[in-house]
Design an enzyme around this catalytic site. Structure first.
Site, PDB file in Angstrom:
ATOM      1  N   THR A  47       9.519  -8.108  -1.017  1.00 49.66           N
ATOM      2  CA  THR A  47       8.933  -7.523  -2.222  1.00 49.66           C
ATOM      3  C   THR A  47       9.904  -6.496  -2.792  1.00 49.66           C
ATOM      4  O   THR A  47      10.932  -6.198  -2.193  1.00 49.66           O
ATOM      5  CB  THR A  47       7.587  -6.840  -1.894  1.00 49.66           C
ATOM      6  N   ALA A  67       0.625  -8.100   3.210  1.00 51.12           N
ATOM      7  CA  ALA A  67      -0.314  -7.810   2.123  1.00 51.12           C
ATOM      8  C   ALA A  67      -1.680  -7.405   2.656  1.00 51.12           C
ATOM      9  O   ALA A  67      -2.309  -6.466   2.146  1.00 51.12           O
ATOM     10  CB  ALA A  67      -0.440  -9.031   1.207  1.00 51.12           C
TER      11      ALA A  67
END
Length: 280
Positions: free
Chosen positions: A64, A112
């Site tokens: 990310t 996540a």
């Protein structure tokens, strides 16, 4: 079985139980099931690889780009929106900013599920703090609370590299907290697989005395360049500005369109109109 709320958040469950009993409703404790044995963390660590450092049955692959920096008018927070499962792009529309309260934001980098769950627990704790003390929790206290929550599960497979950004009585605040128990404060952070590319843009152009428009453009450029070079980052640029009146969310911007905005010399053409010259 471990009693989750008793172990992590002290008397929060007792408070909720009392409220439920007063309302004439039953309550059920939240619990986590850990590996059996005297050392659940050690057992889990044998089979889990969080940092791509060893061969393991459970390999947590993540990528990310998130960033945040303080400037004279507040804190600018920006992230991409791509989620990956190893080399597979699983989503292009992940919201990697958790809105903890109207003055406090958290970012997601790593797993996540881990980031989302624990930052939502943090949101609950911040609200309970506000109800007990009749004032908002400070950014420093919120980051310390998150750090204490996840530190109890150090070595058990959590994968988190989060930033807590907000505004309190002392002005703008920015902290980095991860699942290894590290907690840092600084004017600028970038976290994730694309952070090295984002840092290149940030270090070259960051100034504390920037205007809001300059800060927004810098955050946008840093995320764009990270998505351009890092295969695990992409999707859209999501930006927030945190100021004394709370956070403000900006419209999403597609990184594909930003490519042509930042490279005007490159024209978007139809492949049928520009066939390849094979004989050249």
């Amino acid at each position: 079985m471990n009693r989750f709320v008793e172990q992590l958040v002290g008397d929060s469950q007792a408070t909720l139980d009392g409220m439920a009993e007063e309302a004439g409703q039953g309550s059920q404790r939240l619990q986590f099931e850990l590996a059996s044995g005297d050392n659940p963390g050690g057992f889990t660590e044998q089979f889990t690889d969080v940092k791509s450092e060893k061969e393991a049955r459970i390999k947590i692959a993540h990528g990310t780009t998130t960033l945040a920096f303080k400037f004279k008018d507040g804190v600018m927070v920006a992230t991409d929106s791509r989620a990956t499962m190893g080399t597979v792009i699983s989503s292009q529309s992940v919201k990697k900013v958790i809105e903890i309260n109207p003055y406090l934001l958290g970012t997601m980098a790593g797993g996540a599920a881990d980031c989302s769950f624990w930052e939502r627990v943090l949101g609950m704790e911040c609200r309970l703090y506000e109800l007990r003390n009749k004032k908002r929790i400070s950014v420093a206290a919120a980051s310390k609370l998150l750090n204490n929550l996840v530190y109890r599960y150090k070595g058990m497979g959590l994968s988190m590299g989060t930033m807590v950004a907000g505004w309190d009585d002392k002005g703008p605040g920015l902290y980095y907290v991860d699942s290894d128990g590290e907690r840092l404060t600084n004017d600028l952070f970038s976290v994730g697989s694309g952070s090295t590319f984002a840092y290149g843009v940030l270090d070259a152009n960051y100034r504390y005395d920037m205007s809001v428009d300059e800060a927004r453009d810098l955050a946008r450029r840093a995320i764009y360049h990270a998505t351009h070079r890092d295969a695990f980052s992409g999707g859209v640029v999501r930006m927030y500005w945190v100021n004394q009146d709370g956070w403000v969310a900006y419209p999403l911007e597609d990184v594909g369109q930003l490519y042509y905005e930042y490279h005007p010399e490159i024209q978007l053409t139809n492949a049928a109109d520009s066939p390849l010259n094979i004989g050249a």
